[in-house]
Each structure stands twice: as C-alpha cells, then as structure tokens.
Design an enzyme around this catalytic site. Sequence first.
Site, mmCIF file in Angstrom:
data_model
loop_
_atom_site.group_PDB
_atom_site.id
_atom_site.type_symbol
_atom_site.label_atom_id
_atom_site.label_comp_id
_atom_site.label_asym_id
_atom_site.label_seq_id
_atom_site.Cartn_x
_atom_site.Cartn_y
_atom_site.Cartn_z
ATOM 1 N N SER A 39 35.845 39.894 72.451
ATOM 2 C CA SER A 39 35.296 38.848 73.161
ATOM 3 C C SER A 39 35.960 37.485 72.664
ATOM 4 C CB SER A 39 33.851 38.766 72.386
ATOM 5 O OG SER A 39 33.982 38.605 70.739
ATOM 6 N N GLU A 53 23.870 22.347 72.373
ATOM 7 C CA GLU A 53 23.961 22.190 70.909
ATOM 8 C C GLU A 53 24.774 23.196 70.474
ATOM 9 O OE1 GLU A 53 22.524 25.959 71.170
ATOM 10 O OE2 GLU A 53 21.360 24.336 72.428
ATOM 11 N N LYS A 72 32.857 32.610 76.085
ATOM 12 C CA LYS A 72 32.018 31.727 76.345
ATOM 13 C C LYS A 72 32.055 30.729 77.486
ATOM 14 C CE LYS A 72 30.119 31.108 71.704
ATOM 15 N NZ LYS A 72 30.754 31.916 70.893
HETATM 16 C C1 LIG Z 1 30.158 33.222 70.159
HETATM 17 C C2 LIG Z 1 30.735 34.450 70.119
HETATM 18 C C3 LIG Z 1 30.162 35.455 69.892
HETATM 19 C C4 LIG Z 1 28.638 35.776 69.877
HETATM 20 O O1 LIG Z 1 27.933 35.495 70.915
HETATM 21 P P1 LIG Z 1 27.257 36.406 72.028
HETATM 22 O O2 LIG Z 1 26.367 35.521 72.611
HETATM 23 O O3 LIG Z 1 26.738 37.237 71.136
HETATM 24 O O4 LIG Z 1 28.319 37.014 72.849
HETATM 25 C C5 LIG Z 1 31.013 36.609 69.976
HETATM 26 N N1 LIG Z 1 32.415 36.703 69.833
HETATM 27 C C6 LIG Z 1 33.033 35.359 70.247
HETATM 28 C C7 LIG Z 1 34.542 35.510 70.029
HETATM 29 C C8 LIG Z 1 32.179 34.212 69.929
HETATM 30 O O5 LIG Z 1 33.080 33.116 70.250
#
Ligand SMILES: *Cc1c(COP(=O)(O)O)cnc(C)c1O
Length: 388
Positions: A371, A112, A90
């Site tokens: 992610s 938000e 993020k």
């Molecule tokens: C917020 C988040 C997501 C989902 O958001 P995307 O916009 O689909 O990437 C996925 N993995 C993690 C670790 C997150 O914090």
Amino acid sequence: MSLVQSRKGYFGEFGGSFVPPELQEALDYLEEQFLKYKDDQEFNDEFKFYLKEYVGRENPLTFAARLTERLGGAKIYLKREDLNHTGSHKINNVIGQILLAKRMGAKRVIAETGAGQHGVATATACAMFGMDCTIYMGMEDTRRQALNVFRMELLGAKVVPVSKGQGRLKDAVDEALNDFVQNYKDMFYLLGSAVGPHPYPSIVKHFQSVISEESKQQILEKEGRLPDVVIACVGGGSNAIGAFAHYIDEPSVRLIGVEPEKAATLTKGVPSVLHGFKCLVLLDEEGNPQPTYSIAAGLDYPGIGPEHSHLKVSGRAEYYTVTNEEVLEAFQLLSKTEGIIPALESAHAVAYALKLAPALSKEQIIIVNLSGRGDKDVEQVFHMLKQA
Ligand SMILES: *Cc1c(COP(=O)(O)O)cnc(C)c1O
C-alpha cells in the site's frame, strides 16, 4: 440528538447512515451526484488521465523473486502502490473525489487527518487542481506530526488545529462534520478511507478498485491465471477493498486482510454504530470504542469499513492479526531481499505472506498489496530497533 436512519448503502447488516437530518441531506446530495458521474464516460476518462499523468499509473505488479526463493513456497507478487506519487494508494481516492467535487461545483475541499497522511494527499491534489483546501487536525496530532503540518502548508492548505476534546482524530472529525453540515452546498468533504456513512464507503471503493482492476490484468498476462491469494493490510479498509474488489466474485481467490494485534477490529470486534455507520467495532467493557494502538499510524482505527465487516461475517474474506515483532521482521526482510522498504502499514500484509507462502506449493500465487513506501517510517523503525 435525533438521528435519521437510511436503508441505503448496506452490506449485509453493516453500513447505512446514522446521522442528524441536516447531515443526511448533505449525504443524499452527495450520493445523487456520485451516481450521476460514476459511470459517466467523460468523468472516468478524466480520472484515468490524472491517474496516468499525475499519479504515475499503472504501477507494476513486481515478482518478488528473492523473497519467493527464500521462503520456498508460493510465488509472491507485489502490487506497487508504493510507487504512486506521494507514496501510497491514498492518492487514487483523493483524485477521484476531487474530480467529483469539481463536477459538483464545490469551491473548497475539507478533510480531517490523524497522523497527516490523508491530509498531505488531499493538500497535494488540491494544489494541482487549484482548489481551496482546509485540513482539520487534532491539536495534539499537529504537535506530534509537525512535519506533516508543514508539508500541508507548503502545499497551500490551511491546517486548522482542533483543541476541543482530547485534540485527536475524533475531535477533528467532529469539526469537519460541523463545517460540512453548515456549508455542504458549496464545499466537499473528502473522506480518506472506506468508512463513514453511505455513500462514502462505496465512493472510496469505486476509486480504489483500480488496484485490482490492474493487478488482475497483470497477473493474467504474467501467469495466465488468477492468483490463489490476495493479501492487504486493513486500517479503515480502503487499500484492501481496492485490492479485493475485482476478485470478490472469483471464489477461487482467497482474500486476506491483516490487522495489527492491538487494533484487531475484524478479529475481535462486535457489530456497533461508530461515526455514523454500522460496522464491527472494538469495544471496551463499558461498550465504548476501545483506544487502539498500532506502530503503523495508518492502521490505528477502532472501526472498519462496512463491506469488510460483511466480508468477514459472510466468510468471503479472512482476517488475521500479526504482532509488532513480525511486522518489524517483514519490514527488514523485504528491504534486504527486494530492495523495497515498505510502509509499516504494508509490512503487516508482508508479515502474513511470510507465514503463508511456505505452507503453499510452488505453483501457487500470492499477490501482496504494497500500500505504501516506508521512507516515512525509517526514523521510527531506527528507534524501535535500537531499543530492542
Ligand atoms: C493510510 C494507510 C493505510 C491504511 O488505510 P486503509 O484505508 O486501511 O487502506 C495503509 N497503508 C498505507 C501506506 C497508508 O498510508
């Protein structure tokens, strides 16, 4: 409410903007500024500087040797967004948008947040850049995520609890949009995923593309060729679009997005307008957006970015669901075999890789976009496993 419709920002039939005229004015201004800076050398140098010095990029593309051996099929590589400052992808987008906000002369940043992860990332970068930061959050969510509210406040942000409606993310979005429409000339609305009206999906993709820019170069260095498959989890779609971006024009690379079973937007959604743009949406029998449920808060969204909607309909990318049990198993297996506790969101991508890898040959290569890290989820998983 009369809506203006813009023909800009379409991916096939998806995207665009369906918003009141005042908001369209704000979006047009944002688009103009984004186009001015996105290929600007100085702007991009500054972006790369903060990604390196603050976020800690580039992050590694780790070969998961023990997991690969265990599954007995394709080689699995992990793109380590979990190692970024604040623990997920993020921050890439947040840094990019704040730099844009600074160029635009914005005095304050608003965002938000639902579970609080995007709010924390935004508050973090605002602190570092000395920007005034306001985070809108549903009243109900502030109660359930009290620690994230505290984190944001610690970082100097003002958290505004929204008690209108049901006190959830949707109500926080409405408040943030009100603020944006009234004050857009000297503030910046920082959107956290590859969703929303044009130009947001393109902005978020631009800043998250660094994921595949790096992974492509890394896999070429390590293996001398492109991967066969790239897998990412999909909430709004930002980590996935970033992980796919530099492979979309490489037809030999399969692109796979993974969703929770109970938020199967791409697998079961239909074209509809949600939050000011057209995408695949999960609707109930009356045609209203369906409440979703995921054990991973970051994947709990009834819509999906417009480009994913198009990649799905055009057949360029594939989207599958995994069950909560599969996610929990992946969460534990990656921890045990690789010493990496994944975020529950990321564990969705890992879960699909566990199914796919044994069906592929040992010469084939899978990149899983990790992610985020799982520290935030350990307590939740502890309770879930105790119950089971
Ligand atoms: C917020 C988040 C997501 C989902 O958001 P995307 O916009 O689909 O990437 C996925 N993995 C993690 C670790 C997150 O914090």
